[in-house]
Design a protein around this motif. Sequence first.
Motif, PDB file in Angstrom:
ATOM      1  N   LYS A 208       9.539   5.250   0.287  1.00 54.91           N
ATOM      2  CA  LYS A 208       8.810   5.167   1.553  1.00 54.91           C
ATOM      3  C   LYS A 208       7.513   4.391   1.356  1.00 54.91           C
ATOM      4  O   LYS A 208       6.855   4.525   0.319  1.00 54.91           O
ATOM      5  CB  LYS A 208       8.481   6.571   2.068  1.00 54.91           C
ATOM      6  CG  LYS A 208       9.701   7.396   2.449  1.00 54.91           C
ATOM      7  CD  LYS A 208       9.292   8.792   2.892  1.00 54.91           C
ATOM      8  CE  LYS A 208      10.526   9.624   3.285  1.00 54.91           C
ATOM      9  NZ  LYS A 208      10.146  11.016   3.654  1.00 54.91           N
ATOM     10  N   ILE A 209       7.148   3.613   2.363  1.00 57.34           N
ATOM     11  CA  ILE A 209       5.858   2.910   2.349  1.00 57.34           C
ATOM     12  C   ILE A 209       4.793   3.852   2.903  1.00 57.34           C
ATOM     13  O   ILE A 209       4.892   4.319   4.039  1.00 57.34           O
ATOM     14  CB  ILE A 209       5.906   1.626   3.196  1.00 57.34           C
ATOM     15  CG1 ILE A 209       6.922   0.640   2.610  1.00 57.34           C
ATOM     16  CG2 ILE A 209       4.518   0.977   3.265  1.00 57.34           C
ATOM     17  CD1 ILE A 209       7.147  -0.589   3.478  1.00 57.34           C
ATOM     18  N   LEU A 210       3.772   4.137   2.101  1.00 57.88           N
ATOM     19  CA  LEU A 210       2.658   4.978   2.548  1.00 57.88           C
ATOM     20  C   LEU A 210       1.458   4.157   2.999  1.00 57.88           C
ATOM     21  O   LEU A 210       0.622   4.642   3.749  1.00 57.88           O
ATOM     22  CB  LEU A 210       2.225   5.926   1.422  1.00 57.88           C
ATOM     23  CG  LEU A 210       3.276   6.905   0.895  1.00 57.88           C
ATOM     24  CD1 LEU A 210       2.640   7.843  -0.118  1.00 57.88           C
ATOM     25  CD2 LEU A 210       3.912   7.696   2.036  1.00 57.88           C
ATOM     26  N   GLY A 211       1.366   2.938   2.509  1.00 55.16           N
ATOM     27  CA  GLY A 211       0.225   2.112   2.893  1.00 55.16           C
ATOM     28  C   GLY A 211       0.384   0.699   2.379  1.00 55.16           C
ATOM     29  O   GLY A 211       1.187   0.414   1.491  1.00 55.16           O
ATOM     30  N   ARG A 212      -0.417  -0.195   2.971  1.00 55.18           N
ATOM     31  CA  ARG A 212      -0.431  -1.601   2.576  1.00 55.18           C
ATOM     32  C   ARG A 212      -1.824  -1.996   2.114  1.00 55.18           C
ATOM     33  O   ARG A 212      -2.736  -1.188   2.097  1.00 55.18           O
ATOM     34  CB  ARG A 212       0.024  -2.475   3.751  1.00 55.18           C
ATOM     35  CG  ARG A 212       1.505  -2.318   4.100  1.00 55.18           C
ATOM     36  CD  ARG A 212       1.882  -3.254   5.233  1.00 55.18           C
ATOM     37  NE  ARG A 212       3.322  -3.295   5.458  1.00 55.18           N
ATOM     38  CZ  ARG A 212       3.977  -2.448   6.238  1.00 55.18           C
ATOM     39  NH1 ARG A 212       3.297  -1.483   6.888  1.00 55.18           N
ATOM     40  NH2 ARG A 212       5.290  -2.551   6.393  1.00 55.18           N
ATOM     41  N   HIS A 213      -1.950  -3.257   1.767  1.00 59.27           N
ATOM     42  CA  HIS A 213      -3.179  -3.744   1.144  1.00 59.27           C
ATOM     43  C   HIS A 213      -4.416  -3.488   2.003  1.00 59.27           C
ATOM     44  O   HIS A 213      -4.399  -3.680   3.212  1.00 59.27           O
ATOM     45  CB  HIS A 213      -3.068  -5.246   0.864  1.00 59.27           C
ATOM     46  CG  HIS A 213      -4.239  -5.793   0.118  1.00 59.27           C
ATOM     47  ND1 HIS A 213      -4.460  -5.506  -1.208  1.00 59.27           N
ATOM     48  CD2 HIS A 213      -5.268  -6.575   0.526  1.00 59.27           C
ATOM     49  CE1 HIS A 213      -5.570  -6.107  -1.590  1.00 59.27           C
ATOM     50  NE2 HIS A 213      -6.073  -6.761  -0.568  1.00 59.27           N
ATOM     51  N   ARG A 214      -5.476  -3.068   1.339  1.00 55.46           N
ATOM     52  CA  ARG A 214      -6.773  -2.894   1.979  1.00 55.46           C
ATOM     53  C   ARG A 214      -7.672  -4.050   1.551  1.00 55.46           C
ATOM     54  O   ARG A 214      -8.055  -4.164   0.393  1.00 55.46           O
ATOM     55  CB  ARG A 214      -7.388  -1.549   1.582  1.00 55.46           C
ATOM     56  CG  ARG A 214      -6.594  -0.353   2.082  1.00 55.46           C
ATOM     57  CD  ARG A 214      -7.252   0.959   1.711  1.00 55.46           C
ATOM     58  NE  ARG A 214      -6.530   2.091   2.281  1.00 55.46           N
ATOM     59  CZ  ARG A 214      -6.901   3.368   2.151  1.00 55.46           C
ATOM     60  NH1 ARG A 214      -7.995   3.660   1.454  1.00 55.46           N
ATOM     61  NH2 ARG A 214      -6.188   4.331   2.693  1.00 55.46           N
TER      62      ARG A 214
END
Length: 391
Positions: free
Chosen positions: A360-366
């Motif tokens: 699962k994707i929890l987050g992308r680049h900040r």
Amino acid sequence: MTKPAGVVLKPGRDKAIRQRHHWVFSGAIQSLPPFEDGDLLPVFASNGQLMGSGYFNRRSGIIGRMVAFDDQPPIESLEEKLMCALHLRQKVLDFNLTNAFRLINAEGDGIPGLIIDVYDQVVVLQSSTKGIDRLKPWLIDWINENIKPTTIYEKSLLPARREEGLNDAQGFLGGKEQDEILFKENGLLFSASLSKSQKTGFFLDHREMREWVRHIAKNKRVLNAFSYTGGFSIYALAGGAVSVDSMDISKEAIERAKINMTLNGWNPNEQNFYCENVFIGLRGREMSYDLVILDPPAFAKKQKDVVPACRGYKDINRLAMHKMPPGSLLLTCSCSHYVDEELFQKVLFQAALEAHRKVKILGRHRLAFDHPINLYHPESNYLKSYLLYIE
């Protein structure tokens, strides 16, 4: 009608400039005035309308790079952009906690070909174009007047310079000559060698991702692969990780990581460091980690490298996903300009499929605030990161 005294674009080839894109390709040019490579020139549409100004180099496929999109004199426009960039950093950064930052992010700040990084009292300049090389004396004066550093150092070691007909350039441009630099990032201490480090000294573009690791590392066993000088490792320890293993092929990078760990009060002898090829290292050991960080160098430095680069990204991510325990986290990154976010996600999909894992994707680049992306110039968006949950 009198021919304009500047660069004239072909009919119908001015759309990109009207949309404030910085690059002018040679195929868009109808006529050029006499000029020396690197000169600043006005740019006109085929009907004679002034579009702005840019610097030009016949030897480059991107023959021109715009620095103004109106009738503002180019040097005045550049100075305005420099001051705007400085004011932005003053607004978004707390210099008491972070004194290492990117002051100029090329097209992201409206100045193609120029990177300026600040490490406390040291400024590092990086030029990728003939036009910026020609402007260096003026830029040094501006830096001295507005930043007042103790040292100005140039580190222009870029393949792009070959395309401009330029050799690499490295050395001191002014002030005290010193190789070792010490700086702060989010309250943590780091050191680097100006002459031996990658990029300008540190991977400043990952600052927010390192801070994210600090927030998720508590009580976790962490592997930092492609660890370089230990940025993610030190943030993980600062966040309360129970152990951090760092892996990098460079012995010099490993030794620098140990120095940086000591600067922040941790004993490097209490952590594990592996000086080896990550592709081999991932295959040869157990992966009983709660958090794995994969932050490799750019695998695709040219368009022709995209296919082998994607194979490389898939390989390391498949290996990690296959071996990681259920319930673990994988932070995986790509800094390859030619592998965009959509393609990178497809690679991760394929890696998960071949590893037979639910992911699962929890987050992308900040994005770090000092690395702005120009909305009119999407090519300045190169760094991708995904935080994945491995079921």
